[in-house]
Write a protein that holds these residues in place. Structure first.
Motif: not given
Length: 205
Positions: A72-73, A77, A116, A131
């Motif tokens: 996930n984000d 990151q 990403k 990000v």
């Protein structure tokens, strides 16, 4: 008269044999060459070391993502931050990176399923990654090495990491301009068929 001539010859012979200060003169002549060689070695060694760090960072990014089944984000990151730390002791600020998952179908058509990117700041123990939107979009066709297109079953997936780094020579004596370094690496997901991205790519289809 003869004595004076003989004395002059003797003095001239002694002058020719006198080596006082010769070492200092020789050192003064070779010092500029030695400095050029030293500075050149420092710049070249630093450049090779930085390029090696870029390669290690690239491999770390794809390797870390491929070890999971989901991401996930927040996870992405954190992975980017690790890549920035790999560059130590060099500053992370000139670094940009992209992590993408690529889907290859039975016809060996490769497309991006999620991607990403990140920019970096800081150095040492204070590396930060932001990000950002990737240049790749979902469904975009992409080229992968032929050897990686073959798989026991389809669809098959690859994690691709790309790193770009602007290397600026520390001294700038021989190498005056910045050098653009770049690397990319592919790894296959290890724990599952693909790496699911929460909210973006929920299933391996």
């Amino acid at each position: 008269m003869q004595n004076k001539a003989a004395g002059a010859v003797y003095q001239a012979s002694r002058l020719g044999q006198d080596e006082t200060g010769l070492a200092a003169v020789e050192f003064a002549l070779i010092l500029p060459i030695m400095l050029v060689l030293l500075l050149g070695m420092i710049e070249i060694t630093s450049g090779f070391s930085t390029n090696r760090k870029v390669t290690m960072a690239t491999r770390s990014l794809s390797d870390l993502v491929s070890q999971g089944t989901t991401t996930n984000d927040t996870d992405i990151q954190a992975v980017f931050v690790v890549g920035g730390y790999v560059l130590q002791p060099y500053a992370a600020a000139p670094l940009t990176a992209t992590i993408s998952q690529i889907r290859i179908d039975a016809n060996k058509n490769a497309t991006v399923v999620w991607s990403k990117s990140a920019t970096f700041s800081g150095t040492g123990q204070s590396v930060a990654a932001t990000v950002t939107k990737s240049a790749y979009t979902a469904g975009q066709s992409i080229t992968v090495p032929v050897a990686l297109q073959t798989a026991p079953s389809y669809p098959t997936f690859l994690i691709r990491s790309e790193v770009k780094y602007t290397y600026t020579p520390t001294i700038g004596y021989l190498i005056k301009d910045s050098i653009q370094m770049s690397q990319d690496t592919y790894t296959r997901p290890r724990q599952s068929g693909c790496v699911v991205y929460t909210g973006i790519y929920p299933t391996c289809t």
